[in-house]
Design a protein around this motif. Structure first.
Motif, mmCIF file in Angstrom:
data_model
loop_
_atom_site.group_PDB
_atom_site.id
_atom_site.type_symbol
_atom_site.label_atom_id
_atom_site.label_comp_id
_atom_site.label_asym_id
_atom_site.label_seq_id
_atom_site.Cartn_x
_atom_site.Cartn_y
_atom_site.Cartn_z
ATOM 1 N N ARG A 40 44.603 45.854 44.042
ATOM 2 C CA ARG A 40 45.197 44.950 45.050
ATOM 3 C C ARG A 40 44.283 43.755 45.308
ATOM 4 N N LEU A 41 43.016 44.049 45.504
ATOM 5 C CA LEU A 41 42.075 42.949 45.734
ATOM 6 C C LEU A 41 42.135 41.948 44.595
ATOM 7 N N ALA A 42 42.107 42.492 43.376
ATOM 8 C CA ALA A 42 42.089 41.619 42.202
ATOM 9 C C ALA A 42 43.384 40.830 42.100
ATOM 10 N N GLN A 43 44.497 41.496 42.381
ATOM 11 C CA GLN A 43 45.783 40.797 42.234
ATOM 12 C C GLN A 43 45.930 39.636 43.204
ATOM 13 N N TYR A 44 45.429 39.792 44.432
ATOM 14 C CA TYR A 44 45.622 38.718 45.407
ATOM 15 C C TYR A 44 44.479 37.715 45.417
ATOM 16 N N PHE A 45 43.242 38.178 45.235
ATOM 17 C CA PHE A 45 42.114 37.243 45.267
ATOM 18 C C PHE A 45 41.822 36.641 43.882
ATOM 19 N N GLY A 46 42.131 37.423 42.819
ATOM 20 C CA GLY A 46 41.773 36.998 41.466
ATOM 21 C C GLY A 46 42.358 35.651 41.056
ATOM 22 N N PRO A 47 43.667 35.455 41.211
ATOM 23 C CA PRO A 47 44.251 34.177 40.769
ATOM 24 C C PRO A 47 43.650 32.982 41.501
ATOM 25 N N ILE A 48 43.326 33.170 42.781
ATOM 26 C CA ILE A 48 42.712 32.057 43.530
ATOM 27 C C ILE A 48 41.329 31.777 42.962
ATOM 28 N N MET A 49 40.609 32.839 42.624
ATOM 29 C CA MET A 49 39.263 32.651 42.067
ATOM 30 C C MET A 49 39.332 31.935 40.719
ATOM 31 N N ILE A 50 40.302 32.322 39.896
ATOM 32 C CA ILE A 50 40.440 31.655 38.591
ATOM 33 C C ILE A 50 40.636 30.151 38.796
ATOM 34 N N ASN A 51 41.471 29.799 39.775
ATOM 35 C CA ASN A 51 41.736 28.382 40.018
ATOM 36 C C ASN A 51 40.515 27.652 40.561
ATOM 37 N N ARG A 52 39.596 28.403 41.162
ATOM 38 C CA ARG A 52 38.411 27.760 41.736
ATOM 39 C C ARG A 52 37.149 28.014 40.901
ATOM 40 N N GLY A 53 37.350 28.321 39.631
ATOM 41 C CA GLY A 53 36.213 28.676 38.770
ATOM 42 C C GLY A 53 35.265 27.525 38.479
#
Lengths: 393, 416
Positions: B283-296
């Motif tokens: 769950r953490l990865a699904q919701y936080f992951g895409p935002i992190m990818i965009n802010r890499g």
């Protein structure tokens, strides 16, 4: 050095190198390597007065033929050779193609061999070529800033300058003279004069290299024919003889950084086989992807001592009118680097000069030329080196 | 030589966030093996098993004897910079956005002066000079070498090239998913000491007080937030609130209970374990992951790493905590998957494996047990050095060594 019984290098008697062809390059092309190579072959066979279907030997060098090789080209271009070679040696391709083809003609494996190198240059093809150039480059050099060959040669230049005290102006003198020569060569990509000041203040590319230390990738093709002297005379072609050749790969693998190329291993044999010495050369064509490599060749080919190339540069004039005409069509630095065609450029120009067929200014009484090739920065150094002495017949 | 890294300015909502593009990714399998040692933070090169020659770049055969046995082994990490360049132009988008880029040629000290092309730390002087070599993983998780100054300074970690290879908490904002457990609280302290500018401290049950809660409330830069990672909606809502401010996510949540299969009745406890340890991570990865990818690649406080703390018994089941080991194994597997997925943004996934932690749920176990502060220290080291897999503490290292030696023997030791 070797524990094997050494046989003397045999001469290249009865071999003619003829029909120098340069297809005018373009900065970018929408066409393919096949297209460029076909143009060169058409010009080659038209000049020789034969049909391409009569060629019984073909040697190809190209970086951008994928997924094809020389094999696919035979069907694509309708040639049925009994001798076929594909030489992936970049800047050493021309000399290596010549020495292979010369032996084939001598041995009767083929009668008329077309040696051709050509590449296209699409808007994005240089980047793509670099990304898949070699495994060691992928693993161990391009991830460090992705400077490509600029960065690799920047490191060699930096070390050379520290070690031997060469200055930017010394490299610049080579580039400026070549530009002078290029202005008289109709097919050169560079059309404007270059001053030493412009060279020294140009945009930095990879320190200490600046813009005019680097070649301009272009699309183009170069070619020549190798045949017996009998055939050349029968076809009424002006030709040159091959006085000597050398070739070496991965020389001095334990040198920590490349300050000498494979020529240094074989140069004595080149001169003894040719029966000449550096002073006998009327012109010199070095491989000039970067001027530091020209310096290395002046040294390794016996024109001066190791480390003395800067002085050598300053005591000679390299223009066509000078005392040692060097890279008389402008070299790659000013004529452009048509991929593997860049590895043919010096050889084809030398062939024109020693047969009195220069497209630009003719070097007076050009009888003998030394042509040198260098290629393939696999990781940190160029692996292929080759050289030949050509004599006008 | 290096200017101190300044805290990033407040993000301008009108400016487009830069997409994360990555450096060249393709590598040979031999180079991937070298990455395996760099993933542990070690500098290793191939040494020929037949003739002991040092071999680089990674090869499949030794150029001295043609032997195929080329294991990676620790080698001297000192050398001499003999040539350098600063790349000013490149056709590669990643480096184009980061030029000028300093690189050089280093000769390794020792009888065989192997030349290495390396990234150059800004504190390294002009060639020729002595350097220390380090192996790091770059944004594509491939191995790269960097020449470091022989002596580090306060500013060493601020080097922009080095910062591309690490996920240091300095000037970054951190989410610690569970501060109800002592590891979570120790991590908050440790990342603040390491220079984090803000910590979001997750609490699954805000209505229940916990030890150390008041200290957190009183700590500047710490924001206690409700976060129950077993609740899909709660994670989604929090990601919407703070996701774009989480440069580092450290998942400290772990539901630990003793027992295997036959020692338990029913699956209720196992459900709870998987709900937190496995599905919670997802769950953490699904919701936080895409935002992190965009802010890499979002500047100094770009999204940098997703850290997970898990049991070393992910490698091999420990019967006494057998069901929990199973959840750790699932967690380990998911982290491998996530590592590939977050790589799209150059965001690193760092696994910190530990033995039993010295907390309530491991109370009956004899020592050695991991002090929460030691786990936190290992996490900060992993972030500062970009270490992909950390084996924290004696037990974790012991299990790993035995696993490498004989996985089947380890299985017997832990289960029979």
């Amino acid at each position: 050095m070797s524990r094997f019984i050494q046989r003397a290098r045999r001469g290249y008697e009865d071999v003619a190198v003829t029909v120098p062809v340069t297809i005018p390059c373009q900065r970018y092309s929408i066409d393919t390597a096949h297209w460029w190579i076909a143009r060169a072959l058409r010009e080659l066979t038209r000049t020789a007065g034969i049909s391409h279907t009569e060629l019984d030997g073909l040697s190809v060098s190209s970086f951008t033929l994928a997924p094809d090789t020389a094999v696919g080209l035979t069907q694509h271009l309708g040639i049925t050779p009994r001798w076929l070679d594909h030489i992936p040696m970049g800047g050493a391709s021309g000399v290596v193609a010549l020495r292979r083809a010369a032996r084939a003609v001598q041995a009767g494996d083929a009668d008329v061999i077309a040696c051709v190198a050509g590449d296209t240059n699409h808007v994005d093809s240089f980047r793509r070529l670099l990304s898949s150039f070699s495994r060691f480059a992928q693993d161990a050099s391009y991830p460090y800033g992705f400077g490509g060959p600029n960065a690799s040669f920047a490191l060699l230049t930096d070390y050379y300058m520290r070690e031997y005290g060469a200055r930017a102006e010394d490299f610049g003198k080579i580039c400026v003279a070549q530009r002078h020569n290029a202005l008289q060569f109709p097919h050169a990509v560079m059309k404007k004069p270059l001053t030493l000041e412009q060279y020294c203040t140009a945009r930095p590319i990879a320190d200490p290299l600046r813009l005019f230390d680097c070649v301009m990738p272009v699309a183009g093709a170069e070619a020549f024919l190798v045949m017996s002297e009998d055939n050349a005379r029968a076809m009424n072609l002006k030709y040159a003889r091959v006085a000597a050749t050398i070739e070496r790969h991965n020389a001095y693998p334990d040198d920590p950084i490349q300050m000498r190329g494979g020529w240094a291993m074989d140069i004595d044999q080149l001169w003894s086989q040719s029966g000449h010495s550096p002073g006998d050369m009327n012109l010199l064509q070095t491989y000039d992807d970067y001027p530091v490599i020209c310096m290395m060749q002046f040294e390794d080919l016996g024109f001066c001592e190791k480390g003395a190339a800067a002085d050598f540069v300053n005591s000679h004039e390299f223009t066509i009118e000078g005392d040692l005409p060097h890279n008389t069509s402008g070299g790659q630095l000013s004529a452009g680097q048509a991929g593997a065609g860049g590895g043919y450029l010096g050889l084809v120009e030398a062939l024109r000069q020693v047969t009195g067929q220069a497209l630009g200014n003719q070097v007076e009484n050009a009888q003998r030329a030394l042509v040198s090739g260098f290629g393939m920065i696999n990781y940190d150094r160029g692996l292929c080196s080759a050289a030949t002495v050509l004599e006008g017949a | 030589m290096i200017e101190a890294l300044q805290p990033p300015p407040k993000k301008d909502p009108l400016v487009r966030t830069r997409n994360a593009v990555l450096p060249p990714r393709d590598r040979s399998r031999a180079a991937m093996k070298m990455a395996a040692s760099a993933a542990r933070g070690e500098f290793q090169l191939q040494t020929c098993g037949s003739c002991q020659a040092l071999v680089y770049p990674p090869r499949d055969a030794c150029p001295k004897c043609l032997g195929n046995d080329l294991p990676f082994k620790p080698v001297t990490n000192t050398g001499r910079l003999i040539a350098e360049s600063t790349v000013q132009t490149t056709t590669d988008t990643y480096f184009r956005e980061r030029t000028p880029w300093r690189m050089g040629t280093v000769l390794l000290d020792g009888p065989q002066p192997v030349p290495l092309t390396v990234h150059l730390h800004d504190e390294v002087g002009e060639a020729p000079c002595a350097v220390k070599l380090r192996a790091f993983l770059d944004k594509t998780a491939n191995v790269v070498l960097m020449a470091m100054p022989p002596e580090t300074s306060q500013l060493t970690e601020d080097d922009p090239q080095l910062r591309e290879l690490t996920a240091t908490p300095k000037h970054r904002r951190v989410l610690v998913t569970d501060v109800r457990n002592p590891v979570g609280r120790a991590v908050v302290d440790a990342v603040l000491k390491a220079g984090a500018t803000m910590v979001f401290a997750g609490n699954a049950t805000p209505w229940l007080p916990f030890e150390g809660e008041q200290t957190l409330i009183d700590t500047d830069k710490v924001h206690l937030i409700p976060l129950d990672i077993t609740d899909d909606n709660a994670v989604r809502v929090q990601a919407g609130e703070i996701g774009a401010k989480c440069d580092i996510v450290i998942n400290t949540a772990d539901h630990v209970r003793e027992g295997g299969i036959l020692s338990r009745h029913g699956l209720t406890t196992s459900h709870d374990e998987f709900e937190v340890n496995v599905f919670g991570l997802q769950r953490l990865a699904q919701y936080f992951g895409p935002i992190m990818i965009n802010r890499g690649a979002d500047g100094i406080n770009s999204a940098a790493a997703f850290v997970d703390v898990l049991s070393v018994y992910a490698l091999s089941n420990w019967r006494q905590y057998g069901a929990h080991s199973a959840s750790a194994a699932a967690r380990h597997s998911l982290l491998q998957c996530l590592r590939g997925e977050l790589n799209a943004g150059g965001v690193r996934v760092l696994s910190v494996f530990t033995g039993p932690v010295d907390d309530d749920w491991h109370q009956p176990l004899p020592p050695p047990k991991m002090a929460p502060a030691a786990v936190a220290k290992a996490i900060v080291t992993a972030l500062n050095e970009g270490i992909e897999e950390t084996w924290a503490g004696d037990i974790a290292r012991d299990v790993l060594a035995k696993f490498h030696d004989s996985p089947k023997a380890l299985e017997r030791e832990l289960t029979l």
